[in-house]
Scaffold this active site. Structure first.
Site, short mmCIF file in Angstrom:
data_model
loop_
_atom_site.label_atom_id
_atom_site.label_comp_id
_atom_site.label_asym_id
_atom_site.label_seq_id
_atom_site.Cartn_x
_atom_site.Cartn_y
_atom_site.Cartn_z
N HIS A 179 0.83 -1.21 0.00
CA HIS A 179 0.00 0.00 0.00
C HIS A 179 0.87 1.26 0.00
O HIS A 179 0.61 2.20 -0.76
CB HIS A 179 -0.93 -0.02 1.22
N GLU A 189 -6.14 9.01 -0.47
CA GLU A 189 -6.45 7.57 -0.50
C GLU A 189 -7.33 7.17 -1.69
O GLU A 189 -7.09 6.13 -2.30
CB GLU A 189 -7.13 7.14 0.80
FE LIG Z 1 -2.73 5.04 2.93
#
Ligand SMILES: [Fe+2]
Length: 300
Positions: A179, A224
């Site tokens: 991520h 995000e």
């Molecule tokens: Fe993140």
């Protein structure tokens, strides 16, 4: 200090070009204050794997050492961990060719990303320093919002180094190196995006609890899960999209309402981190995102 470099003689009041943070202006990492750091929840796929837990503890100890010494120790990833990376990185890249923002794709290649090897934070830092002065600092788990965002005001992103459990390579319930590296790091090479991130961090340091909640939503729907216009098309630049097969495909499906970015609306829109996102926001450009955010933070 940031506030000392604020230029009060020109408009706008927060002049981001004056925000360059030199190494000796950083706070001591050992002074990082967190309410708590979440490590390995019980419903995590690796929770009952003793070997995985030991590995996580070891990598966490490197992050703790970093806070004492300020020096990043490279992680010697195992063959199994490299295997998880190879699988996820190459599969994600296929999808990204179709959906990712062109800036992001170029940045990944500029940073020397390889689908064959997990990148080290130290090597990414060398390149980021040259490009935008952003830095990555190791952390062992998820940090609470104000603590995490505040570090962005120093152009520092706290980054985990462990990798998800091999039993579920397509899934992680928490941020991991896939991520961080595939989702977040490339975008920090964009000067407007780097400045924007720093503005959000600056906001977090001075925000009331209510404003902090709003900033959390702004971060969620941009850093995000952000989408950006590109030559009449829509592309993804958010880390939660770029590092997840499910979310990336979902973002461009009929299940999602893709709205033009409106800051007032974004900061008042609730989200659920556990579900696929039903609403996403499309920014016109990283420069415009930075400018509306600057005005917003100035109102704090
Ligand atoms: Fe993140």
């Amino acid at each position: 200090m940031l506030t000392d470099t604020k230029n009060t003689t020109t408009d706008p009041a927060i002049e981001i070009t004056n925000f360059a943070v030199k190494d000796d202006q950083l706070p001591e990492f050992r002074d990082m204050k967190f309410e708590d750091i979440n490590q390995l929840a019980l419903d995590h796929p690796g929770a009952s794997d003793e070997e995985y837990r030991t590995r996580r503890d070891h990598i966490a100890s490197l992050a703790k050492d970093f806070r004492e010494t300020g020096k990043i120790t490279d992680v010697e990833y195992t063959d199994e961990e490299q295997g998880v990376w190879r699988y996820v990185a190459s599969k994600l890249e296929e999808l990204q060719q179709k959906y990712a923002s062109p800036f992001y794709l170029g940045a990944k290649s500029d940073l020397g990303f390889s689908n064959d090897r997990i990148p080290q934070l130290s090597e990414m830092n060398r390149r980021l320093k040259e490009l935008t002065g952003f830095r990555l600092a190791p952390i062992e788990g998820l940090v609470e919002t104000r603590g995490f965002l505040s570090w962005l005001s120093y152009r520092v992103m706290l980054s985990t180094q462990y990798i998800r459990h091999h039993s579920h390579p397509e899934y992680t319930p928490e941020p991991d190196i896939v991520h961080e590296a595939i989702g977040h790091i490339p975008m920090f090479t964009n000067p407007n995006f780097a400045d924007y991130s720093q503005l959000v961090g600056h906001g977090a340091r001075i925000a009331t609890d209510q404003q902090l909640e709003e900033l959390g939503r702004l971060y969620w729907f941009t850093v995000e899960f952000g989408l950006v216009e590109h030559e009449g098309d829509i592309k993804a630049y958010g880390a939660g999209l770029l590092s997840s097969f499910g979310e990336l495909e979902n973002a461009f499906s009929p299940n999602v309402e893709r709205r033009p970015f409106n800051l007032e609306q974004v900061i008042n829109t609730e989200y659920n981190y556990a579900d696929m996102q039903p609403i996403l926001y499309v920014i016109p450009s990283y420069a415009e995102l930075k400018e509306v955010t600057r005005k917003y933070i100035e109102s704090f």
